[in-house]
Design a protein around this motif. Structure first.
Motif, PDB file in Angstrom:
ATOM      1  N   ASP A  17       0.889  -1.315  -0.135  1.00 36.26           N
ATOM      2  CA  ASP A  17       0.156   0.022  -0.145  1.00 36.26           C
ATOM      3  C   ASP A  17       0.818   1.302  -0.208  1.00 36.26           C
ATOM      4  OD1 ASP A  17      -2.261  -1.604  -0.168  1.00 36.26           O
ATOM      5  OD2 ASP A  17      -2.682  -1.315   2.123  1.00 36.26           O
ATOM      6  N   GLU A  18       1.870   1.190   0.925  1.00 34.28           N
ATOM      7  CA  GLU A  18       2.843   2.328   0.782  1.00 34.28           C
ATOM      8  C   GLU A  18       3.551   2.744  -0.573  1.00 34.28           C
ATOM      9  OE1 GLU A  18       3.946   1.747   5.740  1.00 34.28           O
ATOM     10  OE2 GLU A  18       5.467   1.532   4.162  1.00 34.28           O
ATOM     11  N   LEU A  19       3.914   1.558  -1.082  1.00 34.88           N
ATOM     12  CA  LEU A  19       4.284   1.666  -2.564  1.00 34.88           C
ATOM     13  C   LEU A  19       3.398   2.027  -3.535  1.00 34.88           C
ATOM     14  CD1 LEU A  19       6.982  -1.398  -1.953  1.00 34.88           C
ATOM     15  CD2 LEU A  19       7.123   1.218  -1.997  1.00 34.88           C
ATOM     16  N   GLY A  20       2.252   1.929  -3.161  1.00 36.44           N
ATOM     17  CA  GLY A  20       1.145   2.433  -4.141  1.00 36.44           C
ATOM     18  C   GLY A  20       0.479   1.316  -4.999  1.00 36.44           C
ATOM     19  N   ALA A  21       0.973   0.137  -4.611  1.00 40.54           N
ATOM     20  CA  ALA A  21       0.392  -1.187  -5.223  1.00 40.54           C
ATOM     21  C   ALA A  21      -0.817  -1.784  -4.730  1.00 40.54           C
ATOM     22  CB  ALA A  21       1.548  -2.210  -5.363  1.00 40.54           C
ATOM     23  N   ARG A  22      -1.725  -0.833  -4.501  1.00 42.55           N
ATOM     24  CA  ARG A  22      -3.077  -1.245  -3.557  1.00 42.55           C
ATOM     25  C   ARG A  22      -3.749  -2.277  -4.252  1.00 42.55           C
ATOM     26  NH1 ARG A  22      -4.171   1.922   0.329  1.00 42.55           N
ATOM     27  NH2 ARG A  22      -2.617   3.688   0.759  1.00 42.55           N
ATOM     28  N   ASP A  23      -3.709  -2.355  -5.556  1.00 45.76           N
ATOM     29  CA  ASP A  23      -4.716  -3.585  -6.127  1.00 45.76           C
ATOM     30  C   ASP A  23      -3.576  -4.834  -6.452  1.00 45.76           C
ATOM     31  OD1 ASP A  23      -6.353  -2.040  -6.415  1.00 45.76           O
ATOM     32  OD2 ASP A  23      -6.195  -1.305  -8.374  1.00 45.76           O
ATOM     33  N   THR A  24      -2.423  -4.821  -6.060  1.00 45.66           N
ATOM     34  CA  THR A  24      -1.550  -6.088  -6.053  1.00 45.66           C
ATOM     35  C   THR A  24      -2.045  -7.052  -4.877  1.00 45.66           C
ATOM     36  OG1 THR A  24       0.443  -4.725  -6.897  1.00 45.66           O
ATOM     37  CG2 THR A  24       0.692  -6.898  -5.688  1.00 45.66           C
ATOM     38  N   ARG A  25      -2.244  -8.305  -5.194  1.00 51.08           N
ATOM     39  CA  ARG A  25      -2.885  -9.089  -4.383  1.00 51.08           C
ATOM     40  C   ARG A  25      -2.129 -10.051  -3.467  1.00 51.08           C
ATOM     41  NH1 ARG A  25      -5.879 -13.136  -7.324  1.00 51.08           N
ATOM     42  NH2 ARG A  25      -7.423 -13.415  -5.785  1.00 51.08           N
ATOM     43  N   ILE A  26      -2.323 -10.704  -2.333  1.00 52.22           N
ATOM     44  CA  ILE A  26      -1.456 -11.589  -1.796  1.00 52.22           C
ATOM     45  C   ILE A  26      -1.852 -12.848  -1.669  1.00 52.22           C
ATOM     46  CG2 ILE A  26      -0.579 -11.862   0.474  1.00 52.22           C
ATOM     47  CD1 ILE A  26      -0.321  -8.800   1.087  1.00 52.22           C
ATOM     48  N   VAL A  27      -0.927 -13.918  -2.071  1.00 52.34           N
ATOM     49  CA  VAL A  27      -1.289 -15.072  -2.277  1.00 52.34           C
ATOM     50  C   VAL A  27      -0.405 -15.917  -1.190  1.00 52.34           C
ATOM     51  CG1 VAL A  27      -1.387 -17.210  -3.616  1.00 52.34           C
ATOM     52  CG2 VAL A  27      -1.517 -15.086  -4.840  1.00 52.34           C
ATOM     53  N   VAL A  28      -0.984 -16.880  -0.254  1.00 49.90           N
ATOM     54  CA  VAL A  28      -0.183 -17.375   0.619  1.00 49.90           C
ATOM     55  C   VAL A  28      -0.177 -19.134   0.325  1.00 49.90           C
ATOM     56  CG1 VAL A  28      -0.289 -15.758   2.403  1.00 49.90           C
ATOM     57  CG2 VAL A  28      -1.799 -17.807   2.375  1.00 49.90           C
ATOM     58  N   THR A  29       1.020 -19.830   0.650  1.00 51.08           N
ATOM     59  CA  THR A  29       0.833 -21.133  -0.140  1.00 51.08           C
ATOM     60  C   THR A  29       1.557 -22.066   1.036  1.00 51.08           C
ATOM     61  OG1 THR A  29       2.641 -20.642  -1.370  1.00 51.08           O
ATOM     62  CG2 THR A  29       0.470 -20.539  -2.505  1.00 51.08           C
ATOM     63  N   SER A  30       1.601 -21.974   2.096  1.00 56.85           N
ATOM     64  CA  SER A  30       2.457 -22.928   2.915  1.00 56.85           C
ATOM     65  C   SER A  30       1.990 -23.712   3.742  1.00 56.85           C
ATOM     66  CB  SER A  30       3.520 -21.830   3.703  1.00 56.85           C
ATOM     67  OG  SER A  30       4.442 -22.673   4.568  1.00 56.85           O
ATOM     68  N   ASP A  31       1.801 -25.051   3.475  1.00 57.58           N
ATOM     69  CA  ASP A  31       1.183 -26.114   4.485  1.00 57.58           C
ATOM     70  C   ASP A  31      -0.192 -25.832   5.014  1.00 57.58           C
ATOM     71  OD1 ASP A  31       3.210 -27.961   4.136  1.00 57.58           O
ATOM     72  OD2 ASP A  31       4.404 -27.209   5.573  1.00 57.58           O
ATOM     73  N   LEU A  32      -1.034 -25.279   4.223  1.00 61.82           N
ATOM     74  CA  LEU A  32      -2.489 -24.841   4.598  1.00 61.82           C
ATOM     75  C   LEU A  32      -3.276 -26.094   4.735  1.00 61.82           C
ATOM     76  CD1 LEU A  32      -2.774 -21.636   2.331  1.00 61.82           C
ATOM     77  CD2 LEU A  32      -1.965 -21.989   4.945  1.00 61.82           C
ATOM     78  N   ASP A  33      -4.129 -26.024   5.850  1.00 60.95           N
ATOM     79  CA  ASP A  33      -5.446 -26.852   5.800  1.00 60.95           C
ATOM     80  C   ASP A  33      -6.530 -25.881   5.971  1.00 60.95           C
ATOM     81  OD1 ASP A  33      -4.988 -26.206   8.379  1.00 60.95           O
ATOM     82  OD2 ASP A  33      -4.628 -28.401   9.015  1.00 60.95           O
ATOM     83  N   GLU A  34      -7.595 -26.535   6.537  1.00 60.00           N
ATOM     84  CA  GLU A  34      -8.777 -25.572   6.613  1.00 60.00           C
ATOM     85  C   GLU A  34      -8.685 -24.906   8.125  1.00 60.00           C
ATOM     86  OE1 GLU A  34      -8.601 -28.992   6.874  1.00 60.00           O
ATOM     87  OE2 GLU A  34     -10.410 -29.852   7.548  1.00 60.00           O
ATOM     88  N   TYR A  35      -7.793 -25.375   8.964  1.00 59.49           N
ATOM     89  CA  TYR A  35      -7.866 -24.568  10.155  1.00 59.49           C
ATOM     90  C   TYR A  35      -6.815 -23.295   9.849  1.00 59.49           C
ATOM     91  CZ  TYR A  35     -10.033 -28.796  11.769  1.00 59.49           C
ATOM     92  OH  TYR A  35     -10.755 -30.062  11.975  1.00 59.49           O
ATOM     93  N   ALA A  36      -5.677 -23.563   9.259  1.00 61.98           N
ATOM     94  CA  ALA A  36      -4.888 -22.435   9.071  1.00 61.98           C
ATOM     95  C   ALA A  36      -5.639 -21.494   8.129  1.00 61.98           C
ATOM     96  CB  ALA A  36      -3.391 -22.938   8.275  1.00 61.98           C
ATOM     97  N   ILE A  37      -6.214 -21.870   7.199  1.00 57.75           N
ATOM     98  CA  ILE A  37      -7.089 -21.119   6.580  1.00 57.75           C
ATOM     99  C   ILE A  37      -8.046 -19.901   7.125  1.00 57.75           C
ATOM    100  CG2 ILE A  37      -8.851 -20.664   4.559  1.00 57.75           C
ATOM    101  CD1 ILE A  37      -7.583 -23.045   3.270  1.00 57.75           C
ATOM    102  N   ALA A  38      -8.596 -20.646   8.100  1.00 64.09           N
ATOM    103  CA  ALA A  38      -9.660 -20.188   9.150  1.00 64.09           C
ATOM    104  C   ALA A  38      -8.810 -18.997   9.840  1.00 64.09           C
ATOM    105  CB  ALA A  38     -10.309 -21.072   9.912  1.00 64.09           C
ATOM    106  N   SER A  39      -7.570 -19.455  10.170  1.00 70.99           N
ATOM    107  CA  SER A  39      -6.841 -18.494  11.121  1.00 70.99           C
ATOM    108  C   SER A  39      -6.506 -17.402  10.474  1.00 70.99           C
ATOM    109  CB  SER A  39      -5.599 -19.269  11.996  1.00 70.99           C
ATOM    110  OG  SER A  39      -4.766 -19.508  10.946  1.00 70.99           O
ATOM    111  N   LEU A  40      -6.411 -17.418   9.034  1.00 76.12           N
ATOM    112  CA  LEU A  40      -5.901 -16.033   8.168  1.00 76.12           C
ATOM    113  C   LEU A  40      -7.038 -15.208   7.686  1.00 76.12           C
ATOM    114  CD1 LEU A  40      -3.049 -18.072   6.361  1.00 76.12           C
ATOM    115  CD2 LEU A  40      -2.837 -16.148   7.954  1.00 76.12           C
ATOM    116  N   ALA A  41      -8.442 -15.530   8.498  1.00 74.53           N
ATOM    117  CA  ALA A  41      -9.363 -14.931   8.077  1.00 74.53           C
ATOM    118  C   ALA A  41      -9.397 -13.368   8.126  1.00 74.53           C
ATOM    119  CB  ALA A  41     -10.761 -15.291   8.806  1.00 74.53           C
ATOM    120  N   ALA A  42      -8.614 -13.118   9.240  1.00 72.87           N
ATOM    121  CA  ALA A  42      -8.377 -11.539   9.476  1.00 72.87           C
ATOM    122  C   ALA A  42      -7.280 -10.866   8.829  1.00 72.87           C
ATOM    123  CB  ALA A  42      -8.434 -11.184  11.133  1.00 72.87           C
TER     124      ALA A  42
END
Lengths: 442, 442
Positions: B279-304
Motif C-alpha cells: 500500500d505504501e508503495l502504491g500497489a494497492r491492487d496487488t494481491r497477496i497469495v499464501v501457500t505454505s502447508d495450509l489446511d482448513e484450520y490454517a485458512i480459518a486462522s488467516l481470516a483477518a
C-alpha cells in the motif's frame, strides 16, 4: 482412448502434463531471459521423516525412470498449452522437441533414507530438469509413503504371508502403484489384477460375502466355490455363524481345504477358536487368513494368534497415518551462464521463514560403525573423503537421457530386506521414535 | 503405449483390470454353479463419516460413469488372465463379450451424504455388477475424501480464491482426480496441467524459488518473469528478504503488479507487513497469495489477514487427515433363480462380528423440517411414502448400460454449493462434531 471432459484418467498419452503450470511459465520466462540452458543440478530430499518414524523407504524409482522416458509433449497436449496461453510460441516449439538428455543419480529403489539424504539428483539444463519436478515428486512421495507402511507391517508380520488388498480405498491407478510399493516393502501378493498385469506382482483372491449371499445357502456357495476353484481355495466363513461355516467348509472341501478367511469380529479370539475347530475336524493344514482393518499394530497384536496370512487394505495404501512423504525437489547448484563448462555455483533459499536448504551437489554415505552397524547417514558436498568411497549410496540411473538403472520390483524388494538388516535393531520397533541414524552434514 | 514390467500407469487401455482378483473368481464359480445371472442389486454406502466430520461429499460419479463405459477386457488383458490361471475358459469367453447392460442410480455428484445414505445403486445380473465393485469404490472413496476436505477449506476461505496445488504430494493420476474433486468441493483453480487438459479445470502458476535461484540476482529473476509473463504476474517474494523483494517487485513491475506470493514464515504477520508495504508503495491492487502447508484450520486462522488467495497442497489431496472414505459395495438383494422376473430377495451379512448391513433396495430422502431446514436423512426400503416423493435424492445415471447422467464438473460444483446452503448452519463449523443430519431408517 477417451479424452472426454470427465474422462477417467487412464488415457493420458504421456507423462508431460503431470506437471504444475508454473514449471512451464518458469521455462517460458527463462527461455526469453537467456537463462534456461544454464547447467543445473536439482536434488530430491526430505527435511524430516513422518512424526515418529525411524526410517524412510525409497520407492517409485522404477516408475520415475518410466515417467522420464515417457515425458514428451504430444500434439494435442501442445494444442492445449497453446489454446490456454500457458506458454508462448518459442516455448511451444521447444516443448515439441523435448526429450530429457541429462543424468540422474539416486538412492536405489528399496534403500532406506533419512532426513537430508540426497534421494535423487537430476542434472542437465535448468529447462530440461525443472519440467520433471512435479511428476518425480508425485511418484516418489506416493510410492515411498506406501512402502514405508508396508515395511513396518512386514516387520510386524514376522514372516507370515502379507496380501495387499487396498485397491478400493485409493485412486484406481494409485492402487496399482501402491501394490508395487507394498511388494517392495515386503508384501507377498496383491488382490489387484492391474498390479499383476503391469508390474508382475502375484495376485490372489477367492470370494467375498456377496458370493455367499448370492446363493440360497452358505453350503451352496461353498460347494459352488470348491467345484470351480478346487479344494485348495480359501472359504470366507463369517457371513452368518463362523463355527457352522467352518464345519460346512471342511465337510464340503475335506481336510484338504486350503484356507478359511475371517473378515470381522475379534480376530484374536476367533482365530484361536477356528484353529481349534479346524484341528478337531482333521483340517490341520488348512490355513487361516484374517483381513479386517489391519495395520502394523493390529498385525503385531496377532503375533500369538494362529494366523497364517494377513490381508491389509486401507492402512497400507494410505501410508498408515502418513499418506505422503515430504520430499522436495530443489535447485542446489547452477552455472552462472549458458556456455558449456561455466562452473556451477551452489544456491539455496535463505529467507527467515524456514524451509531452508543446503546448497551444493551432495553425496550420501552410510559407513559401518565399530560393531558393523552404521550410526550416521553422512551427507556431504564437495569431494568424497577417501575413507567413505566404499560407502556411497547413490547409483547411476539415467546417463545422457538413457535409462540405465531399470530393474524389476523384485530387485528392490530384496534390496529393502537387506537394507533393513543392516540398520540398528531399533529400526524394527513399531513405537514412535527418532530416526535410527543421525544425519551428519560434511 | 508402454506395457513394460515397471511401466508408469498411464497406458492401461481399459478400466477392467482395476479390479480385485476375487471378483473374477466369484464370477468363475457363479458361472459354473448357474447363479451368475441372478438379477442382483448392489449398493454403495458408508457406515460412518470420518471421525468428527459433519457431512460427506459425493465426488467421482462422473469418473465412475467413464469407468463403466471403459470397462471391457481387451485381448492382452484376457491373455494375462488366461496365462495366470485367474479364470477358466468359459469365464474368459464371457469376459471377452463383457459390457455392462444394467442400471445405475445414485446421489448426484456434489450432493452431501450421511451414514447409510444409498450413494450408488447398481442393478443387473450378479455377474455384470460384481465386476464393477473395485473400480467404483476406488473412484468414490478417493474423490469423495478430497472433495470433503475441499468443501471444509472453501467454508474456511469465505469466498477468497482457492488454488489446488497438491500434485506433487500424491500419485500422479490421483492428483488429476484430486484437482477435479477439489473443484467440485469449491476450489477455483489448480496448478495441475493434466487436470486442465482432462477435466477443464482452470490452471494457474507462475514461478518457484528455483527460478529466483537460477538467476544471478532476485531482481534479474523478477525482470525476466515480468518481461515474459507481464506485470499482472505473481512474484514469489520469500527467497531471500521479503521486504527487499516486495520493494524490488513493485519497482520492476510497477503498481500494476498482479500479486506477490508468500510460501514460508508466519503468514499472518508477514501478510500484514507485506500489505502495508504494498500500500505504501502504491500497489494497492496487488494481491497477496499464501501457500505454505495450509489446511482448513490454517485458512480459518488467516481470516483477518489481508490475504486474497490460498494455495493448498498436501492436506487437500490427502483428505485433511482422512485420505479415504469407508464406502462399501454390498449385495442387498438378488433373485432366487436365473429366470427373468424371479422376484428379488433382500440379503445381508449377519455374523456376530460387526460389519452388519441392511438388506433390500434403498431410497434416500431429505425432507425439509418446519423451518425449511432438514433434520434427518431418511433411508428406506420398499415403497416410498407419498409425502417423501418430492424429497428423493437419487437420480438415474445409467439406463440399460447407456450413460445418461454425464455432466461437467461445474454442474457438480454448483450442486455442492447449493446442497451445503440447505444444510443446518452447524455444517459449516470446522470443529469436530456429529453428522448434522440423523439417519432415520424406514
Amino acid at each position: 482412448m477417451n479424452h472426454g471432459p470427465s474422462g477417467l484418467s487412464v488415457a493420458v498419452p504421456s507423462t508431460a502434463l503431470f506437471t504444475d503450470h508454473y514449471e512451464l511459465t518458469m521455462l517460458r520466462a527463462a527461455l526469453r531471459a537467456g537463462t534456461a540452458h544454464r547447467h543445473s543440478v536439482f536434488e530430491v530430499f526430505t527435511r524430516r521423516l513422518p512424526e515418529g518414524r525411524r526410517y524412510g523407504v525409497v520407492a517409485g524409482t522404477g516408475r520415475v525412470l518410466d515417467a522420464i522416458a515417457n515425458f514428451r509433449f504430444e500434439q494435442d497436449q501442445l494444442e492445449f498449452l497453446d489454446r490456454t496461453g500457458v506458454v508462448d510460441g518459442p516455448t511451444l516449439q521447444w516443448l515439441a522437441e523435448y526429450r530429457f538428455t541429462g543424468d540422474v543419480h539416486g538412492y536405489p529403489e528399496g534403500e532406506v533414507y533419512f532426513p537430508g539424504s540426497p534421494i535423487l539428483r537430476v542434472t542437465g539444463t535448468f529447462a530440461e530438469c525443472v519440467l520433471l519436478e512435479t511428476v518425480v515428486l508425485s511418484v516418489l512421495n506416493h510410492d515411498s509413503a506406501v512402502a514405508a507402511a508396508a515395511s513396518r507391517m512386514a516387520i510386524a508380520a514376522r514372516g507370515r504371508s502379507l496380501i495387499e488388498m487396498g485397491a478400493r480405498r485409493t485412486h484406481e491407478l494409485a492402487a496399482v502403484a501402491a501394490s508395487r510399493a507394498a511388494f517392495i516393502g515386503g508384501f507377498d501378493t496383491t488382490s489387484n489384477l492391474a498390479a499383476g498385469y503391469r508390474h508382475g506382482i502375484p495376485t490372489v483372491g477367492t470370494s467375498a460375502h456377496a458370493f455367499t449371499l448370492l446363493h440360497d445357502t452358505e453350503r451352496d456357495a461353498f460347494r459352488a466355490q470348491v467345484d470351480s476353484l478346487g479344494r485348495g481355495t480359501t472359504l470366507l466363513v463369517d457371513t452368518y455363524d463362523v463355527a457352522e461355516a467352518v464345519r460346512a467348509a471342511v465337510e464340503i472341501a475335506g481336510p484338504e481345504l486350503g484356507a478359511v478367511r475371517i473378515d470381522s469380529g475379534d480376530l484374536l479370539l476367533v482365530a484361536h477358536r477356528v484353529r481349534r475347530q479346524l484341528d478337531e475336524l482333521g483340517a490341520r493344514d488348512t490355513r487361516i487368513v484374517v483381513t479386517s482393518d489391519l495395520d502394523e499394530y493390529a498385525i503385531a497384536s496377532l503375533a500369538a494368534a494362529p494366523v497364517d496370512a494377513y490381508g491389509v487394505g486401507t492402512q497400507l495404501v494410505t501410508g498408515s497415518g502418513h499418506p505422503t512423504c515430504s520430499m522436495v525437489y530443489k535447485l542446489v547448484a547452477r552455472a552462472g551462464g549458458e556456455a558449456p563448462d561455466t562452473p556451477l555455483v551452489p544456491v539455496a533459499k535463505k529467507s527467515a521463514g524456514g524451509k531452508l536448504s543446503i546448497g551444493g551437489v551432495k553425496w550420501g554415505a552410510r559407513p559401518a560403525g565399530p560393531d558393523g552397524v552404521p550410526t550416521t547417514e553422512i551427507v556431504g558436498t564437495g569431494p568424497v573423503p577417501e575413507e567413505l568411497a566404499g560407502d556411497l549410496i547413490q547409483v547411476e540411473l539415467v546417463r545422457g537421457g538413457e535409462i540405465v538403472g531399470a530393474e524389476p520390483p523384485s530387485a528392490a524388494r530384496k534390496r529393502h530386506r537387506e537394507a533393513l538388516e543392516r540398520l540398528p535393531l531399533s529400526a524394527g520397533q513399531l513405537s514412535r521414535g527418532e530416526p535410527v541414524l543421525l544425519t551428519e552434514y560434511r
